[in-house]
Scaffold this motif. Structure first.
Motif, mmCIF file in Angstrom:
data_model
loop_
_atom_site.group_PDB
_atom_site.id
_atom_site.type_symbol
_atom_site.label_atom_id
_atom_site.label_comp_id
_atom_site.label_asym_id
_atom_site.label_seq_id
_atom_site.Cartn_x
_atom_site.Cartn_y
_atom_site.Cartn_z
ATOM 1 N N ALA A 116 49.257 54.101 10.271
ATOM 2 C CA ALA A 116 50.031 55.300 10.723
ATOM 3 C C ALA A 116 51.002 55.953 9.796
ATOM 4 C CB ALA A 116 50.765 54.874 12.106
ATOM 5 N N LYS A 117 51.637 54.903 9.011
ATOM 6 C CA LYS A 117 52.660 55.824 8.067
ATOM 7 C C LYS A 117 51.707 56.643 7.044
ATOM 8 C CE LYS A 117 55.026 53.079 5.496
ATOM 9 N NZ LYS A 117 55.886 51.978 5.244
ATOM 10 N N ALA A 118 50.911 55.737 6.569
ATOM 11 C CA ALA A 118 49.773 56.605 5.659
ATOM 12 C C ALA A 118 49.440 57.931 6.032
ATOM 13 C CB ALA A 118 48.821 55.933 4.933
ATOM 14 N N SER A 119 48.945 57.715 7.233
ATOM 15 C CA SER A 119 48.174 59.004 7.957
ATOM 16 C C SER A 119 49.375 59.983 8.212
ATOM 17 C CB SER A 119 47.843 58.568 9.395
ATOM 18 O OG SER A 119 46.610 58.046 9.082
ATOM 19 N N GLY A 120 50.634 59.503 8.596
ATOM 20 C CA GLY A 120 51.683 60.453 8.855
ATOM 21 C C GLY A 120 52.082 61.388 7.755
ATOM 22 N N GLU A 121 52.168 60.467 6.645
ATOM 23 C CA GLU A 121 52.354 61.189 5.239
ATOM 24 C C GLU A 121 51.576 62.402 4.805
ATOM 25 O OE1 GLU A 121 52.408 57.860 2.668
ATOM 26 O OE2 GLU A 121 54.701 57.125 3.175
ATOM 27 N N ARG A 122 50.332 62.158 5.184
ATOM 28 C CA ARG A 122 49.316 63.103 4.899
ATOM 29 C C ARG A 122 49.383 64.145 5.731
ATOM 30 N NH1 ARG A 122 44.634 62.639 2.468
ATOM 31 N NH2 ARG A 122 43.279 62.656 3.943
ATOM 32 N N LEU A 123 49.890 63.920 6.957
ATOM 33 C CA LEU A 123 49.897 65.146 7.990
ATOM 34 C C LEU A 123 51.246 65.903 7.815
ATOM 35 C CD1 LEU A 123 49.278 63.150 11.192
ATOM 36 C CD2 LEU A 123 47.767 64.545 10.041
ATOM 37 N N ILE A 124 52.232 65.308 7.401
ATOM 38 C CA ILE A 124 53.530 65.970 6.786
ATOM 39 C C ILE A 124 53.273 66.913 5.705
ATOM 40 C CG2 ILE A 124 55.632 65.473 6.106
ATOM 41 C CD1 ILE A 124 55.941 63.025 7.739
ATOM 42 N N MET A 144 39.884 68.245 7.135
ATOM 43 C CA MET A 144 39.156 67.694 8.207
ATOM 44 C C MET A 144 39.272 66.210 8.175
ATOM 45 S SD MET A 144 35.393 69.523 7.700
ATOM 46 C CE MET A 144 34.732 68.484 9.197
ATOM 47 N N SER A 145 39.686 65.617 7.407
ATOM 48 C CA SER A 145 39.873 63.921 7.468
ATOM 49 C C SER A 145 41.328 64.170 7.909
ATOM 50 C CB SER A 145 39.713 63.580 6.066
ATOM 51 O OG SER A 145 40.318 62.161 6.243
ATOM 52 N N ARG A 146 42.254 64.979 7.646
ATOM 53 C CA ARG A 146 43.577 64.628 8.245
ATOM 54 C C ARG A 146 43.713 65.249 9.525
ATOM 55 N NH1 ARG A 146 47.429 65.796 3.029
ATOM 56 N NH2 ARG A 146 45.738 65.845 1.518
ATOM 57 N N LEU A 147 42.720 66.194 9.843
ATOM 58 C CA LEU A 147 42.826 66.650 11.213
ATOM 59 C C LEU A 147 42.178 65.720 12.312
ATOM 60 C CD1 LEU A 147 43.917 69.348 12.662
ATOM 61 C CD2 LEU A 147 41.691 70.175 12.546
ATOM 62 N N THR A 148 41.509 64.958 11.950
ATOM 63 C CA THR A 148 40.895 63.965 12.836
ATOM 64 C C THR A 148 40.998 62.412 12.512
ATOM 65 O OG1 THR A 148 38.731 63.883 11.018
ATOM 66 C CG2 THR A 148 38.406 65.335 13.052
ATOM 67 N N ALA A 149 40.530 61.745 11.185
ATOM 68 C CA ALA A 149 41.061 60.309 11.169
ATOM 69 C C ALA A 149 42.351 60.103 11.040
ATOM 70 C CB ALA A 149 40.165 60.159 9.853
ATOM 71 N N ASP A 150 43.155 60.986 10.283
ATOM 72 C CA ASP A 150 44.673 60.739 10.107
ATOM 73 C C ASP A 150 45.253 60.851 11.461
ATOM 74 O OD1 ASP A 150 44.691 59.930 7.490
ATOM 75 O OD2 ASP A 150 44.413 61.957 6.833
ATOM 76 N N VAL A 151 45.121 61.718 12.296
ATOM 77 C CA VAL A 151 45.623 61.996 13.387
ATOM 78 C C VAL A 151 45.394 60.828 14.470
ATOM 79 C CG1 VAL A 151 45.610 63.413 15.459
ATOM 80 C CG2 VAL A 151 45.729 64.621 13.306
ATOM 81 N N GLU A 152 43.917 60.364 14.303
ATOM 82 C CA GLU A 152 43.606 59.184 15.292
ATOM 83 C C GLU A 152 44.353 57.895 14.924
ATOM 84 O OE1 GLU A 152 41.977 57.447 18.605
ATOM 85 O OE2 GLU A 152 42.049 59.702 18.009
#
Length: 584
Positions: free
Chosen positions: A302-310, A116-124
Motif C-alpha cells: 500500500a505504501k509503495a502504491s501510495g507513493e506512485r499515486l502521489i 494505467m497500472s497506477r490507476l488500476t493496480a496501485d489504487v487497488e
C-alpha cells in the motif's frame, strides 16, 4: 506514515465507516478472548469440581456469544469495505481528473501502460490495505493487549516468562519491514513497465505484423515479464528468510509456557484450566505478531502504491489551472509572435529560435519545413501546451498568459496529423468539443469537411458507433471527421496540422474548397509537407532548425529561388514549368 498523511484527503471524509469498523472490531476481539476464559471455567469448575449443571448455561452463553460475534464481524467487515471502496473511488476520480489536466510536457516522458497500472493496480493495492490490512493491524494490536491483560490476571510470573521472546520477535518484524518495502516498490515499477510493453504491442499490432516482428515483441515481453518475476522472487526470498525466524521465536515462547506453566500447576500455583486458557491466549499473541509480517506485507504494498499515486497527484498541472473551471470569452483571433524562443528541456537544443510574425483574422498562414523544423511547436504555444522560453505570444494584443486555458482552447480548433477518434458515435465524435451542438450544426460541420456523404453510407449514419481509435474507417475518413470536429466548435483560430495528409488529391481539393468558406473571418494556420496544401496561403513561413528562413506568398517564394523553391522542385519536378505558369 508520510504517504498516508498525504493521501488523507481521499480517505478521511469516510472516517465514519472506519470508526464503525473499529468499534465492532473491538467487540469481535473482546469476544475472541472470552473463548479461553469459557474453556478455563469448563475445565476448573465443571470437569474438576463436577458442576455439571453449569453445562446448559455455558452452552446457551456460548451460542449467544457466537451470534453476537457473527453480527459484529459482518458489520466490521462491511464497514471496512465501505471505507476502502469509497476512499479509492474518490482517489481514482482525482487521479483521472489529474491526468486530464497534466501538461503536454508531462506526457512527453510518461508511459501509457505505467499510468494505467497506477490507476488500476496501485489504487487497488491501496484499497486492500484500507479495507482489510489496517483493520487487521488494529485487530492484532487489540488482541495482543487484551490477551496480555488476561494473562497477567491469571499469572504475572508465567506471563513474564512466556513473553520474554517478544522483543526479539518485534525486532525481526521491524527488519522485515525495512527489507520488504523497497522490494515491493520494485514489483510495482516492474509491473508498470510490463503494462507499458503490453499496451504498446497491442496498439502497434499492425506495425508488428506488417514487419513480422512477433518474435521480437515476444522476446521484449519475456524480458519485462522476467524482470517482474525476479522482483517477486526477491520479495519471496525476504519472506522465506524472516518468516521461519518469527515462527521459531513464537515456538520458543510456547516451550517456555509449557515448561514453567506445568511446574506451576504441579505445585498448585496455577489451575489446569488456567494453563489451558494461557496456552490459547499465548497463541493470540504469537500468531498476530507472526502474521504481522503478512500485514506489513500489505502495508508495504500500500505504501509503495501510495507513493506512485502521489507522484501523479502532486505533478504540476497546466499553469495551475483547470480548463473546465475557466470562464470563456470569444476572441477575434489576432495572433502575434514577438521574438519567441522555445526549449523543451535543458538537455535539448532550441525548438524555436527568435520567431516573429503577425497573423490577422481572415488570413491564412502556411507553415512548411522538414520534420523537426518547429512547425507544430509554433502552433502549440498559442494554447499554452508549452510556454516559450523567452519572447511573447499575443492574441488580440494580449499575452496568452492573460487568458484562461478554457478561453484559449475553446477559441483554437486543432486538426492534428494523427486523428484520434473515440469509441462512440460519429455524431458524438464531431460534437466532442461542443456537446450542445444541434444535429444541424453537426451535419453542417461534416459537409464542410467533405464527410457527410460517406457518413450517410454507413449502417447507422451519424449514430454509427466507431471501433477503438476509429477502427473501421480509412485514414482519410478519420481525418475528415477530425476536421468536422474542429469546425463544429466554431473557433476563432483554426490550426490544420498536416490535416489532409491521409486523403487523396481529389478529396484534398474538395476539402480545401470547403475550408475556404470556413476560413473566412478566422485566423488559419496550415502545417503541411505538400506545397499543394498551402500554396493559396496569404503568407507562407519556411522553417529550418526552429528559425524562419523565408517568408512570403507562393509566387514570391518561387521567384526567390531559396529553400521553398528547392522543396517545390523536389515535389513537382517535370510539372514545375506548367504549374508555375498556371499560378502566375
Amino acid at each position: 506514515m508520510e504517504t498516508f498523511k498525504k493521501l488523507k484527503p481521499y480517505y478521511w471524509p469516510y472516517k465514519k465507516y472506519f470508526f464503525y469498523s473499529i468499534a465492532f472490531l473491538l467487540l469481535v476481539t473482546a469476544i475472541t478472548v472470552v473463548y479461553p476464559m469459557i474453556l478455563q471455567v469448563t475445565i476448573d469448575e465443571v470437569v474438576l469440581k463436577g458442576k455439571y449443571h453449569w453445562i446448559p448455561y455455558l452452552t446457551i452463553g456460548f451460542i449467544l456469544v457466537m451470534s453476537v460475534k457473527g453480527v459484529a464481524t459482518y458489520i466490521n467487515q462491511y464497514s471496512g469495505d465501505l471505507f476502502g471502496i469509497n476512499s479509492v473511488y474518490k482517489m481514482r476520480n482525482a487521479l483521472y481528473e489529474k491526468l486530464q489536466y497534466l501538461p503536454f510536457k508531462y506526457y512527453d516522458n510518461a508511459k501509457t501502460g505505467d499510468l494505467m497500472s497506477r490507476l488500476t493496480a496501485d489504487v487497488e493495492g491501496f484499497r486492500f490495505f484500507l479495507s482489510f490490512g489496517f483493520s487487521e493491524l488494529l485487530r492484532f494490536l487489540i488482541l495482543i493487549v487484551i490477551s496480555v491483560a488476561v494473562m497477567f490476571y491469571y499469572s504475572v510470573p508465567l506471563t513474564v516468562v512466556t513473553l520474554i521472546t517478544l522483543p526479539f520477535l518485534a525486532l525481526v518484524v521491524y527488519k522485515f519491514d525495512r527489507a520488504v518495502h523497497p522490494a515491493f516498490r520494485g514489483i510495482r515499477e516492474s509491473f508498470g513497465k510490463l503494462n507499458t510493453k503490453v499496451q504498446e504491442s497491442i496498439s502497434g499490432i499492425n506495425t508488428v505484423k506488417s514487419l513480422s516482428k512477433e518474435s521480437f515483441e515476444i522476446s521484449r515481453f519475456n524480458d519485462s515479464n522476467g524482470d517482474y518475476k525476479e522482483n517477486y522472487l526477491f520479495t519471496s526470498k525476504i519472506w522465506a528468510k524472516y518468516f521461519p525466524l518469527m515462527e521459531l521465536l513464537g515456538n520458543i515462547s510456547v516451550i517456555l509456557l509449557l515448561a514453567y506453566g506445568g511446574s506451576l500447576v504441579m505445585n498448585g500455583s496455577l489451575k489446569p484450566g488456567e494453563l489451558v486458557a494461557f496456552y490459547s491466549l499465548v497463541w493470540y499473541i504469537i500468531w498476530p505478531i507472526v502474521n504481522l509480517g503478512f500485514v506489513i506485507n500489505q502495508f508495504s504494498q500500500a505504501k509503495a502504491s501510495g507513493e506512485r499515486l502521489i507522484e501523479v497527484l502532486e505533478a504540476e498541472s497546466d499553469s495551475g489551472e483547470n480548463p473546465a473551471l475557466n470562464n470563456y470569452e470569444r476572441l477575434k483571433g489576432d495572433v502575434e509572435f514577438k521574438n519567441v524562443w522555445l526549449c523543451y528541456d535543458e538537455d535539448s537544443k532550441d525548438a524555436l529560435q527568435d520567431i516573429s510574425f503577425k497573423a490577422i483574422p481572415g488570413k491564412v498562414i502556411g507553415l512548411i519545413g522538414s520534420t523537426g523544423s518547429g512547425k507544430t511547436s509554433l502552433t502549440q504555444l498559442m494554447t499554452k501546451f508549452y510556454d516559450p522560453s523567452s519572447g511573447e505570444v499575443l492574441i488580440d494584443g494580449k499575452s496568452v498568459t492573460h487568458y484562461s486555458l478554457g478561453t484559449l482552447r475553446k477559441n483554437v480548433g486543432f486538426v492534428l496529423q494523427e486523428s484520434f477518434l473515440f469509441s462512440t458515435t460519429i455524431k458524438e465524435n464531431i460534437s466532442y468539443g461542443r456537446p450542445e451542438a444541434t444535429m444541424e450544426q453537426v451535419i453542417d460541420a461534416a459537409k464542410r469537411a467533405q464527410a457527410h456523404e460517406f457518413i450517410l453510407e454507413l449502417p447507422n449514419g451519424y449514430e454509427t458507433i466507431l471501433g477503438e481509435r476509429g477502427m473501421g474507417l480509412s485514414g482519410g475518413q478519420k481525418q475528415r471527421i477530425a476536421i468536422a470536429r474542429a469546425i463544429c466548435i466554431d473557433p476563432s483560430i483554426l490550426i490544420l496540422d498536416d490535416a489532409t495528409s491521409a486523403v487523396d488529391m481529389e478529396t484534398e481539393v474538395n476539402i480545401q474548397k470547403a475550408l475556404k468558406e470556413v476560413m473566412q473571418g478566422r485566423t488559419t494556420f496550415i502545417i503541411a509537407h505538400r506545397i499543394s496544401s498551402l500554396k493559396h496561403a496569404d503568407e507562407i513561413l519556411v522553417l529550418e532548425n526552429g528559425r524562419i528562413v523565408e517568408r512570403g506568398k507562393h509566387e514570391e517564394l518561387i521567384d526567390n529561388n531559396g529553400p521553398y523553391h528547392r522543396i517545390y522542385d523536389i515535389q513537382f519536378k517535370d510539372q514545375k514549368t506548367v504549374l508555375t505558369s498556371n499560378n502566375r
